[in-house]
Motif scaffolding. Structure first.
Motif, PDB file in Angstrom:
ATOM      1  N   ARG A   1       0.959  -1.192   0.283  1.00 33.36           N
ATOM      2  CA  ARG A   1       0.234   0.071   0.210  1.00 33.36           C
ATOM      3  C   ARG A   1       0.809   1.289  -0.255  1.00 33.36           C
ATOM      4  NH1 ARG A   1      -2.497  -0.880   4.352  1.00 33.36           N
ATOM      5  NH2 ARG A   1      -1.321   0.096   5.325  1.00 33.36           N
ATOM      6  N   ASP A   2       1.625   1.392   0.918  1.00 33.95           N
ATOM      7  CA  ASP A   2       2.401   2.895   1.104  1.00 33.95           C
ATOM      8  C   ASP A   2       3.538   2.558   0.095  1.00 33.95           C
ATOM      9  OD1 ASP A   2       1.679   2.925   3.104  1.00 33.95           O
ATOM     10  OD2 ASP A   2       3.381   2.457   4.461  1.00 33.95           O
ATOM     11  N   LEU A   3       4.462   1.133  -0.700  1.00 37.77           N
ATOM     12  CA  LEU A   3       5.236   1.708  -1.799  1.00 37.77           C
ATOM     13  C   LEU A   3       4.405   1.906  -3.054  1.00 37.77           C
ATOM     14  CD1 LEU A   3       7.643  -1.135  -1.121  1.00 37.77           C
ATOM     15  CD2 LEU A   3       8.305   1.032  -1.171  1.00 37.77           C
ATOM     16  N   GLU A   4       3.176   1.426  -3.373  1.00 40.60           N
ATOM     17  CA  GLU A   4       2.857   1.597  -4.622  1.00 40.60           C
ATOM     18  C   GLU A   4       2.367   3.430  -4.587  1.00 40.60           C
ATOM     19  OE1 GLU A   4      -0.654  -0.763  -4.974  1.00 40.60           O
ATOM     20  OE2 GLU A   4       0.011  -2.233  -6.241  1.00 40.60           O
ATOM     21  N   GLU A   5       1.658   3.927  -3.401  1.00 39.16           N
ATOM     22  CA  GLU A   5       1.491   5.442  -3.563  1.00 39.16           C
ATOM     23  C   GLU A   5       2.655   6.134  -3.398  1.00 39.16           C
ATOM     24  OE1 GLU A   5      -0.721   9.015  -0.135  1.00 39.16           O
ATOM     25  OE2 GLU A   5      -0.132   7.181   0.020  1.00 39.16           O
ATOM     26  N   ALA A   6       4.132   5.148  -2.489  1.00 38.00           N
ATOM     27  CA  ALA A   6       5.477   6.228  -2.832  1.00 38.00           C
ATOM     28  C   ALA A   6       5.467   6.815  -4.643  1.00 38.00           C
ATOM     29  CB  ALA A   6       5.823   5.796  -2.046  1.00 38.00           C
ATOM     30  N   ILE A   7       5.524   5.438  -5.252  1.00 35.13           N
ATOM     31  CA  ILE A   7       5.931   5.515  -6.423  1.00 35.13           C
ATOM     32  C   ILE A   7       4.784   5.491  -7.070  1.00 35.13           C
ATOM     33  CG2 ILE A   7       6.404   3.488  -8.177  1.00 35.13           C
ATOM     34  CD1 ILE A   7       6.499   1.145  -6.455  1.00 35.13           C
ATOM     35  N   GLY A   8       4.326   6.256  -7.222  1.00 35.89           N
ATOM     36  CA  GLY A   8       2.844   6.935  -8.558  1.00 35.89           C
ATOM     37  C   GLY A   8       3.594   8.742  -8.174  1.00 35.89           C
ATOM     38  N   LEU A   9       3.846   8.984  -6.648  1.00 35.22           N
ATOM     39  CA  LEU A   9       4.337  10.441  -6.034  1.00 35.22           C
ATOM     40  C   LEU A   9       6.257  10.188  -6.866  1.00 35.22           C
ATOM     41  CD1 LEU A   9       2.942  10.735  -2.298  1.00 35.22           C
ATOM     42  CD2 LEU A   9       2.377  11.965  -4.724  1.00 35.22           C
TER      43      LEU A   9
END
Length: 218
Positions: free
Chosen positions: A123-131
């Motif tokens: 969850r956290d990494l997917e959001e970070a990757i988008g940013l």
């Protein structure tokens, strides 16, 4: 530069310039952490966070909380570090600071993966990757894609892990990260084997071995 900040700090404190004091403390702590002095750095980061809070700077407070977490990890105190990363995510999100947020999410996601919380890591990494993509930070994107692949492996989702590693490889090539490319190709080969795609796995593994040899010769 460190000496200059150390000299400037008492002047900023005497003048009651809390925002500038907070920034100075953060810089000093980063220098101490880079030098391997995690315990003193932790104390300085805590002071920095308090100063940012007094200055009503949520973004700065979030950055200091994330830095505090990194110092705690260096000291082998990962559960405490993860709590600081979670705090940093909240502070950065509330501040609307996407750069601060993507760093905090990356740290939180990586720590969660290492603690065995694969779902939280994804969850956290997917959001970070988008940013990272929005910021066009290819190096950070590639690093977190590789970690995301590991989280998917923990979930036994080989197809998703393969996608993450393959995307990481493409970025490794673009940014010239030979070591990262070798590692990501090796993991991709392992996923291809698990998926019954042995011929493709051999191609990836051979390329990974070639890159390892280049690194050893260099």
């Amino acid at each position: 530069a460190l000496e200059w900040w150390q000299q400037a700090l008492p002047l900023l404190q005497a003048a009651g310039e809390r925002a500038e004091e907070a920034s100075a403390l953060l810089y000093i702590g980063e220098a101490q952490l880079a030098a391997g002095d995690a315990e003193p750095a932790l104390q300085v980061f805590q002071q920095s966070q308090a100063a940012f809070r007094d200055a009503r700077d949520a973004s700065g407070e979030g950055s200091a909380a994330a830095a505090e977490g990194r110092a705690l990890e260096k000291l082998g105190r990962r559960p405490e570090a993860l709590a600081r990363y979670e705090s940093a995510v909240t502070l950065c999100r509330d501040a609307g600071d996407s750069d601060c947020l993507r760093v905090a999410l990356s740290l939180a996601g990586t720590a969660k993966r290492e603690e065995g919380d694969a779902a939280g890591a994804v969850r956290d990494l997917e959001e970070a990757i988008g940013l990272h993509r929005a910021a066009r930070d290819r190096t950070a994107e590639g690093r977190d894609l590789s970690t995301l692949g590991q989280a998917y492996e923990t979930q036994r989702d080989e197809a998703a892990a393969l996608r993450a590693y393959s995307e990481a490889v493409a970025i490794d090539v673009d940014v010239g990260d030979v070591s990262g490319e070798a590692w990501d190709r090796q993991r991709a080969a392992s996923m291809l084997t698990s998926l019954g795609r042995d011929r493709e796995a051999v191609v990836e593994l051979k390329r990974a071995l070639e890159l390892r040899r280049q690194l050893n010769q260099g």
